[in-house]
Design a protein around this motif. Structure first.
Motif, mmCIF file in Angstrom:
data_model
loop_
_atom_site.group_PDB
_atom_site.id
_atom_site.type_symbol
_atom_site.label_atom_id
_atom_site.label_comp_id
_atom_site.label_asym_id
_atom_site.label_seq_id
_atom_site.Cartn_x
_atom_site.Cartn_y
_atom_site.Cartn_z
ATOM 1 N N LEU A 9 -1.469 -9.031 5.429
ATOM 2 C CA LEU A 9 -2.854 -8.651 5.147
ATOM 3 C C LEU A 9 -2.971 -7.311 4.403
ATOM 4 O O LEU A 9 -3.815 -7.194 3.504
ATOM 5 N N PRO A 10 -2.162 -6.297 4.729
ATOM 6 C CA PRO A 10 -2.265 -5.064 3.931
ATOM 7 C C PRO A 10 -1.971 -5.283 2.440
ATOM 8 O O PRO A 10 -2.561 -4.608 1.590
ATOM 9 N N ALA A 11 -1.104 -6.233 2.123
ATOM 10 C CA ALA A 11 -0.830 -6.534 0.716
ATOM 11 C C ALA A 11 -2.072 -7.118 0.042
ATOM 12 O O ALA A 11 -2.355 -6.812 -1.125
ATOM 13 N N HIS A 12 -2.813 -7.935 0.771
ATOM 14 C CA HIS A 12 -4.060 -8.461 0.206
ATOM 15 C C HIS A 12 -5.043 -7.322 -0.044
ATOM 16 O O HIS A 12 -5.726 -7.288 -1.069
ATOM 17 N N GLY A 13 -5.125 -6.397 0.877
ATOM 18 C CA GLY A 13 -5.994 -5.233 0.694
ATOM 19 C C GLY A 13 -5.590 -4.403 -0.509
ATOM 20 O O GLY A 13 -6.441 -3.966 -1.296
ATOM 21 N N ALA B 88 -6.127 -2.638 -6.188
ATOM 22 C CA ALA B 88 -5.527 -2.548 -7.525
ATOM 23 C C ALA B 88 -6.404 -3.200 -8.592
ATOM 24 O O ALA B 88 -6.421 -2.752 -9.740
ATOM 25 N N PHE B 89 -7.118 -4.259 -8.224
ATOM 26 C CA PHE B 89 -7.908 -5.009 -9.207
ATOM 27 C C PHE B 89 -9.401 -4.680 -9.159
ATOM 28 O O PHE B 89 -10.200 -5.366 -9.787
ATOM 29 N N PRO C 195 0.840 -1.207 0.000
ATOM 30 C CA PRO C 195 0.000 0.000 0.000
ATOM 31 C C PRO C 195 0.873 1.255 0.000
ATOM 32 O O PRO C 195 1.843 1.340 0.763
ATOM 33 N N PRO C 196 0.557 2.217 -0.847
ATOM 34 C CA PRO C 196 1.384 3.426 -0.919
ATOM 35 C C PRO C 196 1.467 4.172 0.410
ATOM 36 O O PRO C 196 2.448 4.867 0.666
ATOM 37 N N ARG D 110 10.027 -1.259 -1.690
ATOM 38 C CA ARG D 110 11.139 -2.214 -1.694
ATOM 39 C C ARG D 110 11.593 -2.645 -0.303
ATOM 40 O O ARG D 110 11.802 -3.837 -0.067
ATOM 41 N N PRO D 111 11.747 -1.736 0.667
ATOM 42 C CA PRO D 111 12.150 -2.212 1.998
ATOM 43 C C PRO D 111 11.132 -3.178 2.607
ATOM 44 O O PRO D 111 11.520 -4.139 3.283
ATOM 45 N N TRP D 112 9.866 -2.960 2.358
ATOM 46 C CA TRP D 112 8.834 -3.861 2.874
ATOM 47 C C TRP D 112 8.931 -5.230 2.209
ATOM 48 O O TRP D 112 8.799 -6.260 2.870
#
Length: 105
Positions: free
Chosen positions: A69-73, A78-79, A24-25, A31-33
């Motif tokens: 979980l934030p990546a899933h969000g 995005a989609f 998430p922006p 990249r560090p994440w």
């Protein structure tokens, strides 16, 4: 679970650009994440692979699984205008439940 975490962790480190868009922006530079999560997955895999540290590895796996979980969000966000990709992203989320259950075992 150790094998899966190893593969995923290595892929995060070898091909981080494949994951950058999932961060998430609001969290700042991706990249560090991505690299940090790869290292966390590899460390977790190592803990899971050794019987003496398996319990700690389970707790570490739980933390990693909750941490993504934030990546899933972000994937859902995005989609949101691409129904087929959104359906796949939504379908992936329930798989977190058995993985979390496995980590707790």
């Amino acid at each position: 679970m150790a094998a899966g975490m190893t593969g995923s962790g290595l892929f995060h480190l070898v091909r981080p650009q494949s994951y950058d868009w999932m961060i998430p922006p609001e969290l700042g530079p991706a990249r560090p994440w991505v690299l940090g999560s790869g290292v966390a997955e590899l460390a977790t895999a190592a803990l899971l692979a050794v019987p003496a540290t398996r319990r700690a590895g389970g707790w570490a796996a739980l933390a990693v699984l909750i941490g993504v979980l934030p990546a899933h969000g972000q994937t859902l966000r995005a989609f949101r205008r691409q129904p087929a990709k959104l359906a796949v992203a939504v379908a992936r989320i329930p798989f977190q439940v058995p993985m979390i259950q496995a980590a707790l075992r």
